[in-house]
Design a protein around this motif. Structure first.
Motif, PDB file in Angstrom:
ATOM      1  N   THR A  61     -23.295 -21.779 -60.767  1.00  0.00           N
ATOM      2  CA  THR A  61     -22.167 -22.156 -59.906  1.00  0.00           C
ATOM      3  C   THR A  61     -20.854 -21.646 -60.479  1.00  0.00           C
ATOM      4  N   ARG A  62     -19.877 -21.470 -59.577  1.00  0.00           N
ATOM      5  CA  ARG A  62     -18.547 -21.031 -60.002  1.00  0.00           C
ATOM      6  C   ARG A  62     -17.861 -22.135 -60.802  1.00  0.00           C
ATOM      7  N   GLY A  63     -17.071 -21.750 -61.794  1.00  0.00           N
ATOM      8  CA  GLY A  63     -16.352 -22.734 -62.601  1.00  0.00           C
ATOM      9  C   GLY A  63     -15.096 -23.251 -61.927  1.00  0.00           C
ATOM     10  N   PHE A  64     -14.356 -22.384 -61.231  1.00  0.00           N
ATOM     11  CA  PHE A  64     -13.110 -22.752 -60.571  1.00  0.00           C
ATOM     12  C   PHE A  64     -13.380 -23.728 -59.433  1.00  0.00           C
ATOM     13  N   GLY A  71     -12.238 -13.527 -64.906  1.00  0.00           N
ATOM     14  CA  GLY A  71     -13.037 -12.731 -63.994  1.00  0.00           C
ATOM     15  C   GLY A  71     -13.509 -13.444 -62.753  1.00  0.00           C
ATOM     16  N   GLU A  72     -13.260 -14.746 -62.650  1.00  0.00           N
ATOM     17  CA  GLU A  72     -13.689 -15.486 -61.468  1.00  0.00           C
ATOM     18  C   GLU A  72     -12.632 -15.458 -60.372  1.00  0.00           C
ATOM     19  N   SER A  73     -13.093 -15.528 -59.131  1.00  0.00           N
ATOM     20  CA  SER A  73     -12.167 -15.697 -58.011  1.00  0.00           C
ATOM     21  C   SER A  73     -11.557 -17.092 -58.061  1.00  0.00           C
ATOM     22  N   ARG A  74     -10.372 -17.235 -57.468  1.00  0.00           N
ATOM     23  CA  ARG A  74      -9.688 -18.535 -57.493  1.00  0.00           C
ATOM     24  C   ARG A  74      -9.208 -18.918 -56.097  1.00  0.00           C
TER      25      ARG A  74
END
Length: 308
Positions: A61-64, A71-74
């Motif tokens: 799962t995404r962290g944000f 490097g993740e989308s926000r």
């Protein structure tokens, strides 16, 4: 193959699960390894499970917005791990409901109670939660009773969701694509990073999966050098099964049993009306598996689930 999968899955129910309690969270471990944490979501507008781990220990799962990882989308603050809400309950928004949002009537889902029961030789560990879906004035529109069953085996991680929604007043669930049972996956699952989605009809890619009805959808990616998949199963006894899917190429992965015209403009608008005390029962399963839908035997796993 189906027999061997079933035997492995039955044996998995006997594996030990441990929990760790915090004032607003319950963490679930399987055989000493992290599985997930149930967050009450006091500061998020709704409860959610995050992160979710594979049996090999990789986060899917995404962290944000819980964590700021490079490097993740926000985008989409309301996409938190694994959750269940809907965006039109008497016109109140429970999906796009981050506390920072100001557009529309924003509701919140409040956890009133949560209890853990250890796994036994006869069954998996279970987490039950009692929740209230409240409008901006604090009025309860829906009461939710949720049972989450946590299974393990050497290669799979499985969660069953058995949910009962009870109308606390007259309620109408409108026709919108914004819902309902969803996961926001890690960045590697996005199509631009090589992630792939396929449904039970053999359709692949967002253009062919979004807005279609299917019994399940599986989303796969390379994570830490391993091919992993995340599948959501819609039980065939659910209302309006097989469900429509709100599955996006940027890692959002959601089924929606209430929307119809929002997905298919040729279909009639669907409004689900509930009298006070009337109930809706919903059953879903999430499976985290190695390989893709074919090598992970997702169709066989769904057949086992649908027969329950």
């Amino acid at each position: 193959m189906r027999t061997s999968l079933l035997l492995a899955f039955t044996a998995a129910t006997c594996l030990s699960a441990q929990v760790r309690f915090a004032p607003d969270a319950i963490s679930v471990n399987i055989d000493g390894k992290p599985f997930t944490t149930f967050h009450y979501g006091d500061n998020a507008g709704k409860p959610f499970l995050a992160p979710l781990y594979s049996a090999s220990g990789k986060i899917v799962t995404r962290g944000f917005p819980m964590q700021m990882l490079p490097g993740e989308s926000r985008d989409h603050l309301h996409h938190r791990g694994l959750w269940f809400t809907y965006d039109d309950v008497n016109g109140v928004k429970f999906w796009e409901n981050d506390p920072t949002y100001t557009k529309g009537r924003i509701g919140r889902v409040v956890v009133r109670d949560a209890k853990w029961k250890d796994a036994t030789a006869k069954g998996p560990g279970s987490l039950t939660a009692v929740m209230e879906w409240r409008d901006p004035d604090g009025k309860v529109l829906l009461n939710e009773n949720r049972e989450m069953l946590f299974y393990s085996d050497p290669t799979l991680r499985i969660i069953d969701f058995n949910i009962t929604l009870t109308a606390a007043t007259e309620v109408t669930l409108g026709d919108t694509k914004e819902g309902a049972f969803a996961i926001r996956l890690a960045e590697n699952f996005t199509e631009r990073k090589g992630g792939k989605m396929v449904n039970s009809n053999g359709q692949a890619g967002m253009a062919n999966v979004w807005g279609k009805r299917a019994a399940w959808v599986d989303y796969t990616a390379e994570v830490g050098g391993e091919r992993l998949g995340v599948a959501i199963f819609d039980h065939p006894k659910n209302p309006n099964a097989p469900t429509y899917w709100h599955a996006r190429d940027y890692g959002l992965f959601s089924l929606n049993p209430f929307g119809q015209n929002a997905f298919d403009p040729a279909a009639a608008e669907r409004k689900t009306k509930l009298a006070p005390g009337q109930k809706i029962q919903l059953r879903w399963r999430v499976v985290i598996h190695p390989g893709d839908a074919e090598t992970g035997h997702v169709a066989d796993l769904f057949k086992q689930y649908s027969a329950r």
